[in-house]
Design an enzyme around this catalytic site. Structure first.
Site, PDB file in Angstrom:
ATOM      1  CD  GLN A 150      -0.960   0.786   3.574  1.00 24.05           C
ATOM      2  OE1 GLN A 150      -1.231   1.905   3.262  1.00 24.05           O
ATOM      3  NE2 GLN A 150      -1.311   0.393   4.685  1.00 24.05           N
ATOM      4  CB  SER A 168       2.370   7.523   4.417  1.00 25.49           C
ATOM      5  OG  SER A 168       1.500   6.877   5.320  1.00 25.49           O
ATOM      6  CB  SER A 176       3.435  -1.988   4.821  1.00 26.88           C
ATOM      7  OG  SER A 176       2.181  -1.823   4.334  1.00 26.88           O
ATOM      8  CD  GLU A 189      -5.156   0.102   6.979  1.00 30.22           C
ATOM      9  OE1 GLU A 189      -5.746   1.280   6.362  1.00 30.22           O
ATOM     10  OE2 GLU A 189      -3.890  -0.092   7.195  1.00 30.22           O
ATOM     11  CB  SER A 217      -2.453   8.369  14.377  1.00 29.95           C
ATOM     12  OG  SER A 217      -3.248   9.397  14.537  1.00 29.95           O
ATOM     13  CG  ASN A 218      -4.890   4.052  18.305  1.00 33.99           C
ATOM     14  OD1 ASN A 218      -4.957   3.788  16.927  1.00 33.99           O
ATOM     15  ND2 ASN A 218      -4.875   3.332  19.335  1.00 33.99           N
ATOM     16  CD  GLU A 219      -2.549  10.041  18.914  1.00 30.15           C
ATOM     17  OE1 GLU A 219      -2.310   9.348  17.808  1.00 30.15           O
ATOM     18  OE2 GLU A 219      -1.992   9.791  20.040  1.00 30.15           O
TER      19      GLU A 219
END
Lengths: 337, 383
Positions: free
Chosen positions: B125, B128, B160, B243, B366-368
């Protein structure tokens, strides 16, 4: 394998939620708090008219004959509304135990009609709630569960929860109607479900407050620090819910592993409610530290139910024996068997 | 609610178990973040496909078995129970596959899905960019139309699998004057095409599993675009939903980790810190809670429901439980935790797992970002 609730269950739950939201308001809680007895015949009668006492009473005794899964869905609504009347103990704990025991048709009929309230006592739970208003008492003694009519008076204790009426235990006596363990597991499960409802209500109150309270020229809910506190608590609440449902099904089915699932449910729900109560007071700021904001009724009930029906140490010990001790098969493929 | 498996589901479990016992590698493979291990994992992917287990939920027409989500969960449980290797093709089968299924043309489905299910096309993928991590709308890599081709220029990073994989998918700006979410298109590209340069990046563990990609006027057929030109953001958000949602991290993975953690605790109980006992129990409880919730979500989807912003709840929960479980193991191992190989033998799976778990709260948004999504879309707080 199907984890969804039925349309009937969704309808019933929503009906109870709507009813309680309409009549069991924060103003009612404040009125009860200002009363001597902290209980109201009118409120009880309303719950009875709604049919709540008979939910788990068999149809033959005038009830609806619903399951423990229905019970946890309703218990969550009782928690959400902050209901203090002994409806959870009587309708959602005592009724299914007595129905299972058999031979208690008269008591079950009286429960269904709202005439009888049952108090519960068990050594793991050192205080007895609503003993004064109960006509019957279920007591654990030497591993058995005894049913008796309440006779003697009792000593009232002072709870931080202004609407919780606690008494010192009385001598256990009566006819055997089951096992002490069954009482503990049923009551712990219903407490867990109420805790999730309490947490839900606190999340809603804190979220509403964060939307409306402005500081630095904008609602505090637009600040990421506040958002993240609330989101973190929401995650905990969301993941406690299926654990409770899983435990309800296990207990209903009489699965050997049911006590482990109940302990897991109680721990997950208490963790969620505890975290949510701290998050809610933080979100409310200094307002949350006052008796004037409604939040405290829910927060204090959450503290109380977290310790009742087996505290953290008690339930962790049961998980320990099962998981680390090896009594329960674990790993992939062992979620439901 | 009926929390019992049907006879058919039990028979399916037995079928998977038998195949896995007969076919899953008995010894661990080299990590797929290294070239040697990557090829071992591709070989395993093809073996899975030979048993028609590559992607069990896909239609048979594309190399799947047309199974439902509960069967998928059972498959995953047996997969992890057998200790089978990680899926080198997870970007393809769990992310791109569902995207192509939903937005691709028939021609694209035929061209990409079957080779994916057969392990013949391994996907990287390429979301980013150096200036666009969690802020993916800041993408600047361009794909400029030239007849029936796009000419791609720019750079992607932290891709990745891109060091070794065959193909990549990502977002590119097809309208050079566009801003933010607009003017982006979702394009598939051959990693071996002229003009693509891969620079492997050593990850925290030292292995070159992901890469920087440089595009120097890479010509890609317009037929490789998924959905319409400029509709890339919508498609990518759907992919990101896959995802974060159900299929990327099956509960079996965490249940297997919790089971291994319990065994580790029993083995070193005498020297364990008092808190470790509770942390081990918490790991088991959280893995179970995640499993119940996943079965609940699967039931909901099978009943015609959808998973929306709730996916963010899942992503936070599994990524944080994974990190906590591995941290507990590292603390239990004490002075041995730092050893790359335990007992002079196999790679220290706890160390590798802990390092990998640190990426969980970062990737897939991100978890944020997930907490913002929960706060704004589930709780309705102001932006």
């Amino acid at each position: 394998m199907d984890f969804t609730i039925t349309e009937d269950q969704a309808t019933l739950t929503q009906g109870v939620r709507d009813y309680l939201a309409g009549v069991h308001t924060p103003e009612l809680l404040r009125a009860l708090d200002a009363s001597d007895s902290r209980r109201s015949d009118a409120v009880w009668q309303g719950l009875a008219d709604m049919g709540l006492p008979g939910l788990l009473v068999p149809e033959a005794q005038g009830g609806l004959g619903l399951s423990l899964l229905d019970a946890v869905l309703i218990a969550a609504e009782l928690g959400r509304a902050g209901v203090a009347e002994p409806i959870a103990d009587t309708a959602l704990v005592a009724a299914p135990l007595l129905a299972k025991a058999g031979g208690q048709e008269a008591v079950l009929e009286a429960i269904a009609s709202g005439e009888v309230k049952v108090a519960l006592q068990h050594p793991v739970n050192p205080w007895v709630a609503d003993l004064d208003g109960a006509s019957h008492i279920l007591s654990a003694k030497d591993g058995a569960l005894l049913l008796a009519e309440r006779s003697s008076g009792a000593e009232l204790l002072d709870s931080v929860d202004p609407l919780r009426r606690l008494y010192a235990p009385v001598a256990a006596k009566g006819v055997t109607v089951g096992s002490a363990d069954a009482l503990l597991d049923h009551a712990a499960l219903i407490a867990a479900a109420q805790l999730v409802g309490l947490a839900d209500a606190m999340l809603e109150q804190a979220t509403d407050y964060a939307k409306n309270r402005s500081q630095f020229g904008q609602p505090i809910g637009s600040f990421q620090a506040v958002k993240h506190h609330l989101a973190t608590a929401a995650v905990k609440i969301a993941f406690a819910r299926p654990v409770i449902e899983r435990a309800a099904v296990a207990l209903q089915d009489g699965a050997a592993s049911a006590p482990v699932h109940v302990s897991h449910a109680k721990l997950a729900a208490a963790d969620a409610a505890w975290a949510m109560s701290e998050t809610a007071i933080q979100t409310h700021g200094a307002m949350g530290y006052t008796y004037e904001v409604d939040l405290h009724f829910w927060m204090k009930r959450a503290w109380a139910l977290s310790g009742a029906w087996g505290d953290r140490a008690f339930h962790l010990a049961r998980i320990d024996a099962a998981v680390i001790g090896g009594a329960l098969p674990i790993g992939p493929g062992h979620s439901f068997v | 609610m009926d929390l019992a498996y049907t006879t058919e589901q039990q028979a399916f479990r037995a079928e998977v178990r038998a195949w896995m016992e007969a076919n899953a590698p008995k010894a661990p493979l080299v990590t797929l973040e290294r070239e040697e291990g990557y090829h071992q994992h591709v070989e395993w992917e093809r073996k899975l496909a030979s048993g028609n287990w590559g992607m069990v939920t896909w239609p048979e027409a594309y190399g799947g078995r047309g199974l439902d989500l509960i069967q998928w969960l059972i498959f995953e449980e047996e997969y992890y129970r057998a200790g089978a290797p990680l899926r080198v093709n997870q970007n393809g089968i769990f992310l791109l596959g569902p995207t192509v299924m939903e937005y691709g043309t028939d021609e694209q489905k035929a061209r990409f899905l079957t080779p994916m299910a057969k392990g013949e096309m391994i996907w990287a993928q390429a979301w980013s960019e150096p200036g666009a991590g969690s802020d993916m709308a800041a993408i600047t890599s361009k794909a400029i139309r030239d007849g029936d081709h796009y000419v791609i220029s720019g750079q992607k990073t932290w891709s990745s699998r891109a060091s070794f994989a065959d193909w990549g998918f990502g977002l590119f700006r097809t309208d050079p004057d566009s801003k933010r979410h607009k003017g982006l298109s979702f394009i598939l590209f051959d990693l071996n095409a002229p003009g693509v340069t891969r620079r492997p990046i050593r990850q925290l563990h030292g292995d070159p599993g992901f890469a920087e990609l440089f595009f120097d006027d890479v010509r890609v057929p317009v037929a490789n675009r998924i959905a319409g030109e400029g509709e890339g953001w919508t498609v990518a958000m759907a992919t990101a939903g896959f995802e974060r949602g159900l299929m990327l991290r099956s509960p079996a993975r965490f249940q297997a980790a919790a089971e291994r953690l319990v065994k580790l605790f029993r083995a070193c109980e005498a020297k364990a810190a008092p808190a470790a006992r509770e942390q081990v129990m918490q790991a088991w409880m959280d893995a179970q809670a995640y499993a119940y919730n996943t079965y609940a979500v699967a039931s909901k989807i099978m009943g015609g429901g959808q998973i929306g912003a709730e996916a963010s709840l899942n992503k936070i929960f599994w990524s944080e439980l994974d990190r906590a479980a591995h941290r507990t193991a590292m603390q239990l191992l004490g002075a041995s935790a730092e050893l790359r190989h335990l007992d002079g033998g196999a790679l220290n799976a706890w160390l590798e797992g802990y390092i990998f778990s640190l990426s969980g709260p970062i990737y897939a948004g991100s978890n944020e970002i997930q907490r913002n999504i929960i706060a704004e879309r589930l709780l309705g707080l102001p932006r």
